[in-house]
Design a protein around this motif. Structure first.
Motif, PDB file in Angstrom:
ATOM      1  N   ARG A 721       0.702  -0.531   5.827  1.00 13.63           N
ATOM      2  CA  ARG A 721      -0.115  -1.236   4.841  1.00 13.63           C
ATOM      3  C   ARG A 721      -0.790  -2.441   5.505  1.00 13.63           C
ATOM      4  N   ARG A 755     -12.092   5.658   1.092  1.00 11.32           N
ATOM      5  CA  ARG A 755     -11.151   5.513  -0.011  1.00 11.32           C
ATOM      6  C   ARG A 755      -9.926   4.730   0.449  1.00 11.32           C
ATOM      7  N   ARG A 757      -6.092   2.784  -1.467  1.00 11.45           N
ATOM      8  CA  ARG A 757      -5.352   2.247  -2.602  1.00 11.45           C
ATOM      9  C   ARG A 757      -5.261   0.741  -2.409  1.00 11.45           C
ATOM     10  N   ARG A 759      -4.314  -3.319  -4.262  1.00  7.73           N
ATOM     11  CA  ARG A 759      -3.770  -4.176  -5.304  1.00  7.73           C
ATOM     12  C   ARG A 759      -3.767  -5.601  -4.766  1.00  7.73           C
ATOM     13  N   TRP A 793      -1.560  -0.959  -8.489  1.00  9.47           N
ATOM     14  CA  TRP A 793      -2.216  -0.146  -7.467  1.00  9.47           C
ATOM     15  C   TRP A 793      -3.295   0.723  -8.121  1.00  9.47           C
ATOM     16  N   ARG A 794      -4.488   0.731  -7.516  1.00 13.22           N
ATOM     17  CA  ARG A 794      -5.560   1.606  -8.000  1.00 13.22           C
ATOM     18  C   ARG A 794      -6.285   2.227  -6.821  1.00 13.22           C
ATOM     19  N   GLU A 795      -6.637   3.484  -6.974  1.00 13.51           N
ATOM     20  CA  GLU A 795      -7.432   4.177  -5.955  1.00 13.51           C
ATOM     21  C   GLU A 795      -8.888   3.761  -6.125  1.00 13.51           C
ATOM     22  N   ARG A 796      -9.499   3.333  -5.021  1.00 16.23           N
ATOM     23  CA  ARG A 796     -10.909   2.928  -5.055  1.00 16.23           C
ATOM     24  C   ARG A 796     -11.689   3.728  -4.028  1.00 16.23           C
ATOM     25  N   GLU A 797     -12.979   3.921  -4.308  1.00 10.54           N
ATOM     26  CA  GLU A 797     -13.809   4.609  -3.332  1.00 10.54           C
ATOM     27  C   GLU A 797     -15.181   3.971  -3.253  1.00 10.54           C
ATOM     28  N   GLU A 833      -3.688   0.387   1.437  1.00  5.85           N
ATOM     29  CA  GLU A 833      -2.969   1.442   2.128  1.00  5.85           C
ATOM     30  C   GLU A 833      -3.708   2.761   1.950  1.00  5.85           C
ATOM     31  N   ASN A 834      -3.356   3.711   2.804  1.00 10.47           N
ATOM     32  CA  ASN A 834      -3.965   5.041   2.797  1.00 10.47           C
ATOM     33  C   ASN A 834      -5.489   4.959   2.957  1.00 10.47           C
TER      34      ASN A 834
END
Length: 899
Positions: A721, A755, A757, A759, A793-797, A833-834
């Motif tokens: 992270r 993309r 994740r 927060r 946590w939210r996935e963003r792109e 992360e990711n």
């Protein structure tokens, strides 16, 4: 002979009965002719009085000119005319009473005041009018005696009792035109808006960030602008403090040359910060240009350098606070055809009057800092129509009246007026200001002002058929028609319809750099404005966009044309509970809502079934209830977006059946979507020692807040992270920390999706982009896609395009690219992360817009203008198929009087 022949001819063939009847009719005709002949020698009204500069207040006022014996004739003053009409009505006069004012100048040191006993009736009003064919001028300015030469080109005269005038001597007129107070720096006639300024010193600070400990009375002066005055307490500063919203005027208290500071005797609207523009005025030492003057109240003298070709005797000092005041209870009084000039306060004040009318008057050079042309406070049924109002210190026309709790309308109307060159002194002055309930601004021509053309509050007010242009010339964050709604209930029920708005630039200036067009809209629904209908307007060439819905809710925007605006055509920027807006204003919104929600009149008001506390959706967004339908949204350049949409939940706002267009047919909506991932994951893995900066990453921003970027294990042990940790300064000031890294190779002309994740420990804003650069060769980066980040946590792109080979942004050495990550927060930690990036197949911004459920029946099509200047449509325009209705442009602006 001819008459006898006619009569004889008519009588031939008549019987005796017919002839007798004819003779009787002719006798009646002769009697009526005699009556009409006698009436023609008397005034047109049974109750008519006359005023003339050559009259005498001892006369009756019943004659328009003195009689031969000069024993009777017109009265000399408006006050005497008022009294004789008052006495006549008290004695039983019930017909229409008319006061005809002869041409000439009437010097007035105080306002003419009308009371309830000076009223008429709806059927028989009291009419004050200009004598036909003549121009009476009511002037609140007087000449000075005793002029003498003081220095070469400069004269002086004693002020006498004016030296103790309340508020001081504020204005000097020459042939009706204002003259400038002596100032430093001198004004620049060739560049009156951007020229003639000094700029404050101090420490650079972001405009919208608060600064602990600052006050509103301290000016830091650059060394080159230090001045030495014998009487600093008589000097004033005019300054745009902190924001470019409006200016402040304040007296100087003291000057500390060693510290290079000026302390003011009163607060400005905001603290004065580095780069803010200002000038000093009313210092005798600065009297160095023709037209300038200084009032030394301590000495009791006025100093004046006349304009070229003028004598000091041509100067007139403004002394009257107002020229006409109608007190509470006055009703059914009309004023027409008069010219009014020279006041420090409101030229005309209607205070809780009913059915009073100002018609066809000319108001010029009236009002100082807080002085308006016409002010209507309360009352109902008053009409301000067909007037020309120009060169006003503050606002042209202010209309109040009506009751918010019961939604009882004031029905006060400003219509068919020409309002121009307002806000001469106070830059928050507007063309027409509406307050209260049920008041209207109709068919006016409003132009050349520093800020808003029309500002409206209250409820169920109407702004329609107005032609507004060349406003917002000296301020930023502004609009031609503006409202705010921090109390939740303003301006619900109001209508903005059929206005032609164009050329609204906006203006910014800091550190001597002027920027225009800048930050201005045509229709500005600010700060939670609610429940407005926006229909049939044409809005073109504004400094930011055609319409701005800033937190706006429950608004219906239909059948408008937005064309050729600078940054985009229309925006809806919603609020979120993560923003300070919501938290800061929620108590006021709750108070406003609860003040009226139980009132019967408010039960049918759109959107009032929702309490402000219940407005936020699960994701924190608050914008609800807007409908944007059947509008024409047209950019004049391919690169200019048609829309800017931020923090808008499409589940609770409708965008449908609109026509969009930009040259080439590819409209930009600000939304990006893409197909499935293609090829390998491109972001290099985060490497390095845990607790330290990852390899290949670095900060490129210079900030006062300490910050660091470190590697951490994910809590579930699934990976690595990235953390950005910034420390709060304790001053409430946030700064953007920009981190770059993750070098990779991308293809020219390809589209990519990144993309991650994300927060944050505290709410903040994150931007993500991509860049490429070779020092001293080229530098390129994408636009910064901004998102708000909270504790979940939210996935963003983010999606972006690499410049295609041969495009203006492409460079042959553009091989290596890097990620660019920004984080703005008042302290706290951002975590990612990711991280991953793939090439994707692009989809158009129009497809991405529709993917939100928006404009399922909307189209991208050339509107087919019939007249590109007036923005009228051809008969075969595709807009008609969407249900668009014709906008009758010929009815916009002042209309001819009806017979």
């Amino acid at each position: 002979m001819r008459g006898d022949w006619i009569m004889g001819g008519l009588c031939k063939g008549m019987g005796l009965h017919d002839e007798m009847h004819f003779n009787l009719s002719m006798r009646r005709f002769a009697v009526w002719s005699l009556v009409l002949n006698l009436l023609s020698h008397f005034p047109a009204f049974a109750g008519e009085w006359f005023v003339s500069p050559g009259g005498n207040d001892a006369w009756s006022g019943r004659l328009p000119t003195p009689n031969a014996e000069r024993s009777d004739g017109p009265v000399a003053s408006l006050e005497r005319a008022r009294d004789v009409v008052r006495n006549a009505r008290a004695a039983g006069e019930q017909g229409v009473c008319v006061v005809s004012v002869r041409g000439g100048i009437y010097e007035m040191k105080e306002a003419l005041k009308l009371e309830a006993q000076d009223s008429g009736t709806p059927e028989a009003p009291v009419r004050w009018r200009a004598y036909p064919g003549e121009t009476p001028v009511l002037s609140g300015a007087v000449a000075l005696d005793g002029w003498e030469v003081w220095k070469e080109g400069i004269y002086r005269a004693p002020l006498g009792v004016l030296a103790s005038k309340r508020g001081g001597v504020r204005q000097l007129l020459v042939e009706g035109e204002r003259q400038p107070l002596a100032r430093y720096p001198n004004g620049d006639p060739a560049n009156p808006i951007a020229g003639g300024w000094a700029f404050a010193g101090g420490t650079v600070w972001p405009m919208y960030a608060d600064k602990p400990g600052e006050d509103k009375r301290t000016l830091e002066v650059l060394e080159k602008d230090l001045r030495s005055w014998a009487k600093p307490a008589q000097v004033e500063i005019v300054v745009y403090p902190r924001f470019n919203w409006w200016n402040s005027r304040a007296r100087v208290k003291s000057v500390d040359s060693a510290a290079r500071t000026v302390t003011l005797a009163e607060d400005c609207s905001y603290a004065i910060r580095k780069g803010d523009r200002y000038f000093f005025q009313n210092a005798l030492e600065e009297l160095d240009a023709p037209g300038e003057w200084v009032a030394d109240l301590e000495e009791g003298m006025l100093y004046f350098w006349p304009p070229v070709g003028k004598r000091p005797e041509s100067a007139r000092v403004v002394v009257a606070p107002s020229l006409l005041i109608m007190r509470p209870g006055t009703h059914d009084v009309e004023w027409s055809g008069l010219t009014l000039e020279g006041t420090d306060g409101n030229a005309v004040l209607l205070e809780r009057t009913e059915r009073c009318v100002l018609d066809g008057n000319h108001l010029r050079n009236v009002g100082d800092w807080r002085g308006n042309g016409v002010t209507v406070v309360g009352g109902k049924g008053n009409r301000i129509r067909y007037n020309t109002i120009e060169k006003v210190g503050s606002t042209g026309i202010f209309l109040g009246g009506g009751d918010v709790a019961t939604l009882t309308p004031g029905d006060n109307v400003a219509e068919h007026n020409r309002v121009e060159h307002f806000g001469v002194d106070f830059k928050q002055g507007v063309g027409i200001s509406l307050s209260g309930v049920g008041n209207r601004a109709l068919h006016n021509h409003i132009h050349h002002g520093p800020r808003f053309g029309v500002m409206h509050g209250g409820n169920r007010n109407e702004i329609a058929w107005n032609h507004i242009h060349d406003v917002c010339l000296e301020t930023e964050d502004t609009g031609a028609i503006y409202s705010g709604g921090r109390d939740w209930i303003t301006p619900r029920g109001s209508r903005i319809c059929y206005n032609w708005i164009h050329d609204v630039p906006g203006f910014s200036m800091h550190e001597g750099r002027a920027v225009t067009p800048h930050f201005a809209w045509g229709i500005y629904l600010d700060d939670n404005s609610g429940g407005v209908d926006v229909f049939g307007n044409i809005v073109a060439r504004c400094g930011r966009g055609g319409m701005h819905g800033h937190g706006a809710r429950d608004c219906v925007v239909q059948n408008n044309i937005f064309f050729g605006n600078k940054d985009w055509q229309v925006d809806f920027h919603g609020w979120s509970i993560l923003q300070t807006f919501w938290e800061r204003h929620l108590p006021t919104m709750v108070k406003g809502y609860e003040s009226v929600v139980q009132q019967p009149a408010w039960r049918e008001m759109r959107g009032m079934d929702l309490h402000p506390k219940d407005a936020p959706l699960p994701d924190g967004l608050t914008m609800r209830g807007n409908r944007f339908e059947k509008n024409l949204v047209v950019s004049s350049a391919a690169e200019v977006p048609v829309l800017s949409i931020l923090r808008v939940p499409f589940s609770h706002n409708v965008f449908e059946s609109n026509l969009y267009w930009a040259p080439g047919g590819q409209v930009r909506t600000g939304f990006r979507k893409a197909g499935p991932d293609e090829g390998p994951q491109l972001v290099p893995a985060l490497q390095g020692s845990f607790g330290e900066m990852p390899q290949g990453w670095r900060f490129i921003s210079k900030t006062r807040q300490p910050a660091r970027a470190v590697l951490r294990f994910a809590e579930d042990g699934s990976g690595v992270r990235l953390q950005i940790v910034c420390e709060a300064n304790g001053d409430g000031r946030s700064e953007e920390h920009v981190l770059t890294g993750g070098e990779m190779t991308l293809e020219a002309g390809a589209t990519y999706r990144f993309r991650a994740r994300v927060r944050s420990e505290k709410p903040g804003r994150m931007t993500m982009g991509c860049g490429s650069a070779v020092p001293r060769v080229y530098s390129w980066q994408t636009g910064k896609g901004e998102v708000e980040v909270a504790s979940e946590w939210r996935e963003r792109e983010w999606i972006w395009d690499v410049p295609a080979q041969g495009s203006p942004e492409w460079n042959a050495q553009m091989k290596t690219f890097f990620l660019r990550l920004g984080w703005r927060s008042e302290g706290g930690t951002l975590e990612l992360e990711n991280l991953r990036m793939h090439r994707v197949q692009p989809r158009s911004e129009w497809e991405a817009w529709q993917a939100n459920g928006a404009d399922r029946h909307g189209i991208v099509a050339d509107p087919l203008w019939e007249d590109p200047e007036r923005l009228t449509l051809r008969a075969d325009s595709p807009a008609w198929q969407l249900g668009f209705e014709r906008i009758p442009v010929e009815q916009i602006g002042p209309q001819p009087r009806r017979p």
